[in-house]
Design a protein around this motif. Structure first.
Motif, PDB file in Angstrom:
ATOM      1  N   HIS A  82      80.075  25.822  55.412  1.00 47.31           N
ATOM      2  CA  HIS A  82      78.950  24.918  55.211  1.00 47.31           C
ATOM      3  C   HIS A  82      77.967  25.540  54.231  1.00 47.31           C
ATOM      4  CE1 HIS A  82      77.268  21.183  56.962  1.00 47.31           C
ATOM      5  NE2 HIS A  82      76.136  21.662  56.465  1.00 47.31           N
ATOM      6  N   ALA A  83      77.527  24.751  53.260  1.00 47.86           N
ATOM      7  CA  ALA A  83      76.573  25.252  52.285  1.00 47.86           C
ATOM      8  C   ALA A  83      75.230  25.533  52.955  1.00 47.86           C
ATOM      9  CB  ALA A  83      76.383  24.231  51.163  1.00 47.86           C
ATOM     10  N   ASP A  84      74.561  26.573  52.506  1.00 51.98           N
ATOM     11  CA  ASP A  84      73.264  26.940  53.060  1.00 51.98           C
ATOM     12  C   ASP A  84      72.223  25.896  52.657  1.00 51.98           C
ATOM     13  OD1 ASP A  84      70.983  28.107  53.963  1.00 51.98           O
ATOM     14  OD2 ASP A  84      71.142  29.928  52.749  1.00 51.98           O
ATOM     15  N   PRO A  85      71.581  25.221  53.627  1.00 52.53           N
ATOM     16  CA  PRO A  85      70.608  24.183  53.292  1.00 52.53           C
ATOM     17  C   PRO A  85      69.223  24.722  52.978  1.00 52.53           C
ATOM     18  CG  PRO A  85      70.846  24.302  55.659  1.00 52.53           C
ATOM     19  CD  PRO A  85      71.787  25.335  55.082  1.00 52.53           C
ATOM     20  N   GLY A  86      69.040  26.046  52.976  1.00 51.49           N
ATOM     21  CA  GLY A  86      67.743  26.621  52.670  1.00 51.49           C
ATOM     22  C   GLY A  86      67.019  27.084  53.919  1.00 51.49           C
ATOM     23  N   PRO A  87      65.928  27.809  53.746  1.00 48.84           N
ATOM     24  CA  PRO A  87      65.216  28.382  54.893  1.00 48.84           C
ATOM     25  C   PRO A  87      64.587  27.324  55.775  1.00 48.84           C
ATOM     26  CG  PRO A  87      63.979  28.713  52.859  1.00 48.84           C
ATOM     27  CD  PRO A  87      65.317  28.194  52.463  1.00 48.84           C
ATOM     28  N   ARG A  88      64.635  27.573  57.086  1.00 51.63           N
ATOM     29  CA  ARG A  88      64.093  26.626  58.053  1.00 51.63           C
ATOM     30  C   ARG A  88      62.607  26.372  57.828  1.00 51.63           C
ATOM     31  NH1 ARG A  88      62.116  23.327  60.159  1.00 51.63           N
ATOM     32  NH2 ARG A  88      62.141  22.535  62.285  1.00 51.63           N
ATOM     33  N   ALA A  89      61.878  27.365  57.347  1.00 44.47           N
ATOM     34  CA  ALA A  89      60.431  27.223  57.177  1.00 44.47           C
ATOM     35  C   ALA A  89      60.068  26.302  56.012  1.00 44.47           C
ATOM     36  CB  ALA A  89      59.796  28.595  56.972  1.00 44.47           C
ATOM     37  N   ASP A  90      61.009  26.071  55.102  1.00 41.10           N
ATOM     38  CA  ASP A  90      60.696  25.286  53.909  1.00 41.10           C
ATOM     39  C   ASP A  90      61.017  23.816  54.145  1.00 41.10           C
ATOM     40  OD1 ASP A  90      60.101  24.385  51.406  1.00 41.10           O
ATOM     41  OD2 ASP A  90      61.344  25.837  50.341  1.00 41.10           O
ATOM     42  N   VAL A  91      60.158  23.153  54.918  1.00 38.88           N
ATOM     43  CA  VAL A  91      60.373  21.752  55.259  1.00 38.88           C
ATOM     44  C   VAL A  91      60.298  20.880  54.016  1.00 38.88           C
ATOM     45  CG1 VAL A  91      59.622  19.868  56.754  1.00 38.88           C
ATOM     46  CG2 VAL A  91      59.333  22.230  57.501  1.00 38.88           C
ATOM     47  N   ALA A  92      59.354  21.185  53.130  1.00 39.01           N
ATOM     48  CA  ALA A  92      59.168  20.376  51.923  1.00 39.01           C
ATOM     49  C   ALA A  92      60.422  20.383  51.055  1.00 39.01           C
ATOM     50  CB  ALA A  92      57.969  20.880  51.132  1.00 39.01           C
ATOM     51  N   SER A  93      61.083  21.535  50.973  1.00 34.57           N
ATOM     52  CA  SER A  93      62.297  21.629  50.161  1.00 34.57           C
ATOM     53  C   SER A  93      63.415  20.785  50.756  1.00 34.57           C
ATOM     54  CB  SER A  93      62.744  23.088  50.053  1.00 34.57           C
ATOM     55  OG  SER A  93      63.964  23.182  49.342  1.00 34.57           O
ATOM     56  N   PHE A  94      63.580  20.866  52.099  1.00 36.29           N
ATOM     57  CA  PHE A  94      64.628  20.054  52.721  1.00 36.29           C
ATOM     58  C   PHE A  94      64.362  18.573  52.502  1.00 36.29           C
ATOM     59  CE2 PHE A  94      66.474  17.550  56.130  1.00 36.29           C
ATOM     60  CZ  PHE A  94      67.772  18.004  56.149  1.00 36.29           C
ATOM     61  N   PHE A  95      63.114  18.168  52.655  1.00 32.36           N
ATOM     62  CA  PHE A  95      62.789  16.753  52.469  1.00 32.36           C
ATOM     63  C   PHE A  95      63.044  16.312  51.038  1.00 32.36           C
ATOM     64  CE2 PHE A  95      59.862  13.366  51.261  1.00 32.36           C
ATOM     65  CZ  PHE A  95      60.219  12.392  52.177  1.00 32.36           C
ATOM     66  N   SER A  96      62.587  17.068  50.067  1.00 35.03           N
ATOM     67  CA  SER A  96      62.733  16.652  48.666  1.00 35.03           C
ATOM     68  C   SER A  96      64.195  16.647  48.241  1.00 35.03           C
ATOM     69  CB  SER A  96      61.911  17.567  47.754  1.00 35.03           C
ATOM     70  OG  SER A  96      62.352  18.919  47.852  1.00 35.03           O
ATOM     71  N   THR A  97      64.969  17.625  48.718  1.00 31.37           N
ATOM     72  CA  THR A  97      66.400  17.655  48.386  1.00 31.37           C
ATOM     73  C   THR A  97      67.116  16.445  48.980  1.00 31.37           C
ATOM     74  OG1 THR A  97      66.386  20.072  48.317  1.00 31.37           O
ATOM     75  CG2 THR A  97      68.520  18.996  48.607  1.00 31.37           C
ATOM     76  N   SER A  98      66.765  16.089  50.206  1.00 30.53           N
ATOM     77  CA  SER A  98      67.379  14.937  50.865  1.00 30.53           C
ATOM     78  C   SER A  98      67.000  13.642  50.160  1.00 30.53           C
ATOM     79  CB  SER A  98      66.944  14.883  52.334  1.00 30.53           C
ATOM     80  OG  SER A  98      67.310  16.067  53.013  1.00 30.53           O
ATOM     81  N   ALA A  99      65.724  13.493  49.799  1.00 33.78           N
ATOM     82  CA  ALA A  99      65.278  12.288  49.100  1.00 33.78           C
ATOM     83  C   ALA A  99      65.971  12.154  47.757  1.00 33.78           C
ATOM     84  CB  ALA A  99      63.766  12.324  48.926  1.00 33.78           C
ATOM     85  N   ALA A 100      66.159  13.283  47.076  1.00 29.10           N
ATOM     86  CA  ALA A 100      66.850  13.242  45.778  1.00 29.10           C
ATOM     87  C   ALA A 100      68.303  12.802  45.945  1.00 29.10           C
ATOM     88  CB  ALA A 100      66.790  14.623  45.127  1.00 29.10           C
ATOM     89  N   ALA A 101      68.945  13.211  47.041  1.00 31.43           N
ATOM     90  CA  ALA A 101      70.326  12.786  47.293  1.00 31.43           C
ATOM     91  C   ALA A 101      70.390  11.278  47.517  1.00 31.43           C
ATOM     92  CB  ALA A 101      70.885  13.527  48.507  1.00 31.43           C
ATOM     93  N   LEU A 102      69.386  10.712  48.189  1.00 31.32           N
ATOM     94  CA  LEU A 102      69.357   9.267  48.391  1.00 31.32           C
ATOM     95  C   LEU A 102      69.179   8.538  47.064  1.00 31.32           C
ATOM     96  CD1 LEU A 102      67.104   8.981  51.582  1.00 31.32           C
ATOM     97  CD2 LEU A 102      69.571   9.271  51.422  1.00 31.32           C
ATOM     98  N   ASP A 103      68.299   9.058  46.222  1.00 29.38           N
ATOM     99  CA  ASP A 103      68.086   8.437  44.913  1.00 29.38           C
ATOM    100  C   ASP A 103      69.352   8.498  44.066  1.00 29.38           C
ATOM    101  OD1 ASP A 103      65.443   7.874  45.523  1.00 29.38           O
ATOM    102  OD2 ASP A 103      64.692   9.737  44.638  1.00 29.38           O
ATOM    103  N   ALA A 104      70.087   9.600  44.188  1.00 28.41           N
ATOM    104  CA  ALA A 104      71.286   9.788  43.369  1.00 28.41           C
ATOM    105  C   ALA A 104      72.390   8.807  43.742  1.00 28.41           C
ATOM    106  CB  ALA A 104      71.791  11.218  43.499  1.00 28.41           C
ATOM    107  N   ALA A 105      72.370   8.279  44.971  1.00 25.91           N
ATOM    108  CA  ALA A 105      73.408   7.337  45.393  1.00 25.91           C
ATOM    109  C   ALA A 105      73.361   6.060  44.574  1.00 25.91           C
ATOM    110  CB  ALA A 105      73.251   7.017  46.874  1.00 25.91           C
ATOM    111  N   GLU A 106      72.176   5.635  44.189  1.00 22.60           N
ATOM    112  CA  GLU A 106      71.978   4.490  43.283  1.00 22.60           C
ATOM    113  C   GLU A 106      72.633   3.208  43.782  1.00 22.60           C
ATOM    114  OE1 GLU A 106      73.225   5.765  39.395  1.00 22.60           O
ATOM    115  OE2 GLU A 106      71.287   6.728  38.996  1.00 22.60           O
ATOM    116  N   GLN A 107      72.714   3.024  45.077  1.00 14.65           N
ATOM    117  CA  GLN A 107      73.198   1.756  45.604  1.00 14.65           C
ATOM    118  C   GLN A 107      72.721   1.586  47.041  1.00 14.65           C
ATOM    119  OE1 GLN A 107      77.562   2.314  45.347  1.00 14.65           O
ATOM    120  NE2 GLN A 107      77.637   2.168  47.582  1.00 14.65           N
ATOM    121  N   GLY A 108      72.818   0.345  47.529  1.00 19.14           N
ATOM    122  CA  GLY A 108      72.482   0.071  48.915  1.00 19.14           C
ATOM    123  C   GLY A 108      70.991   0.110  49.194  1.00 19.14           C
TER     124      GLY A 108
END
Length: 423
Positions: free
Chosen positions: A32-58
């Motif tokens: 499993h790829a390392d999702p980043g440090p647990r303390a960095d909530v902002a990074s997890f949120f922004s990375t997840s939001a970017a993945a949703l934008d990249a889907a470009e559908q639905g």
């Protein structure tokens, strides 16, 4: 002879240790790829939001909850805009709300969770089989351990197609997902094993209606949805469309129509991201719904079923992984045809959670939910592990093959050492 026995014992021990190591490694993220440090909530949120934008559908609603407060929310739509108040069809995530309705009937003393459900039913009964239906209880239905072998999954009924009655669907669903038996019946000894059963939740819907003396949708709105502040949430598709339902997209991202269900308790609550934030808040340890006694609230997240030695199900909720502080990360996923996928996952002890509601993005909700579990708890969730079984199997076989080759070489060396020298 003694050396051979010791070698065989050593081989078996090595194979067992390798199996334990592979399963433990898979659970703790070997692949499993390392999702980043647990303390960095902002990074997890922004990375997840970017993945949703990249889907470009639905259409997608994504909410990240941190320490009992909404940290961030992100909404995407290829059609009409969606917001925190837009309703989504929740698919099997609906079962979580249905479970609360059942537990509240138990809290009121109107239902014994461990009594045969047949005691409460008049409109329909489980058919006679070789296994005793008296062991089918509400507790076992909630945890998918009642011995039902329908394997449902419902495909739903498209617009213009008559919807079965609940009783007819229990007898034999006209809309089973591929691979489902479709008949709600006892096919193995109740309590003997876990077997996912949409028919079991259809039966719980009937149980609620029989005890409450009113339609399921009316009762659960009054008993569960309205008290939690989910005032626009509904199990009725027509009401959801009037209230503002997210556009429906199929697997290719093309517009489609939502389907209706004979057993909405199992598959078709319609609720918004804001509704589900309130739903999760009521199940956090610091702010639990006072209408549910502490023992029943705790029972929801107590293991009632396991697979591969791992606890996987409580009462109405999946147990995704051990939580960092105590207990389990709980929640439910959902998947309806043609491409409705949802997840809501919660660590009740810390008040952290994630909500992903989507149409037209196959696999996205479960994938993002799994990433959050690994990021939050440092463990791969049980649903992701299930999808990794082919990889785990390959790793097991490869390791066992190496062990057996080494054992054969050791055995040959032992034979040569034991052979008398030829003059």
């Amino acid at each position: 002879m003694r050396n051979r026995s010791l070698l065989i014992l050593a081989v078996l021990l090595a194979m067992a240790l390798w199996a334990a190591l592979v399963f433990a490694g898979a659970r703790h993220g070997w692949w499993h790829a390392d999702p980043g440090p647990r303390a960095d909530v902002a990074s997890f949120f922004s990375t997840s939001a970017a993945a949703l934008d990249a889907a470009e559908q639905g259409a997608v609603a994504f909410v990240l909850i941190e320490k009992r407060k909404v940290f961030g929310e992100h909404y995407v739509s290829a059609g009409a805009p969606v917001t925190r108040d837009t309703l989504f069809q929740l698919a099997s995530l609906s079962k979580w709300a249905t479970a609360l309705a059942v537990l509240k009937l138990a809290a009121e003393g109107r239902l014994d969770l461990d009594a045969p459900v047949s005691r409460y039913l008049t409109r329909w009964q489980l058919p006679e089989t070789d296994d005793d239906a008296e062991g089918v209880t509400a507790r076992r239905l909630l945890s998918h351990t009642a011995g039902l072998t329908d394997g449902l999954g419902y495909m739903g009924f498209e617009p213009g197609t008559p919807v079965q009655t609940l009783e007819a669907s229990l007898t034999e669903a006209a809309d089973p997902m591929p691979g489902a038996d479709g008949q709600t019946r006892v096919g193995r000894a109740p309590g003997s094993a876990w077997n996912y059963s949409g028919g079991g939740y259809a039966l719980l819907q009937l149980l609620i209606e029989e005890i409450a003396g009113e339609p399921f949708g009316d009762h659960i709105k009054r008993a569960v949805l309205d008290p939690l502040g989910m005032s626009r949430a509904t199990f009725d598709l027509a009401q959801a469309e009037r209230a503002g339902l997210a556009p429906c997209f199929d697997t290719d991202g093309a517009p489609c129509a939502y389907r209706r269900f004979a057993a909405p308790a199992a598959a078709s609550l319609h609720a918004s991201a804001a509704d589900l934030v309130r739903f999760l808040e009521a199940q956090m340890e610091a702010s639990r719904d006072p209408a549910l006694p502490p023992d029943l609230a705790a029972a929801m997240s107590t293991p009632h079923a396991s697979q591969f030695g791992l606890p996987i199900w409580g009462l109405g909720v999946m147990l995704y992984a051990e939580a960092p502080r105590s207990g389990y990360i709980i929640g439910h996923d959902g998947m309806n045809a043609p491409a409705v996928e949802t997840t809501a996952r919660l660590d009740p002890a810390t008040g952290d959670g994630i909500i992903v509601l989507a149409t037209g993005n196959p696999g996205l909700a479960a994938s993002l939910g799994g990433e959050w579990v690994y990021w939050h708890a440092g463990r791969v969730d049980v649903r992701t592990l299930d999808g990794m079984l082919p990889l785990i199997g390959f790793a097991l076989l490869a390791g066992w093959a190496v062990i057996l080759v080494l054992a054969v070489l050791a055995f040959r060396r032992m034979r040569r050492a034991a052979s008398p020298a030829i003059p």
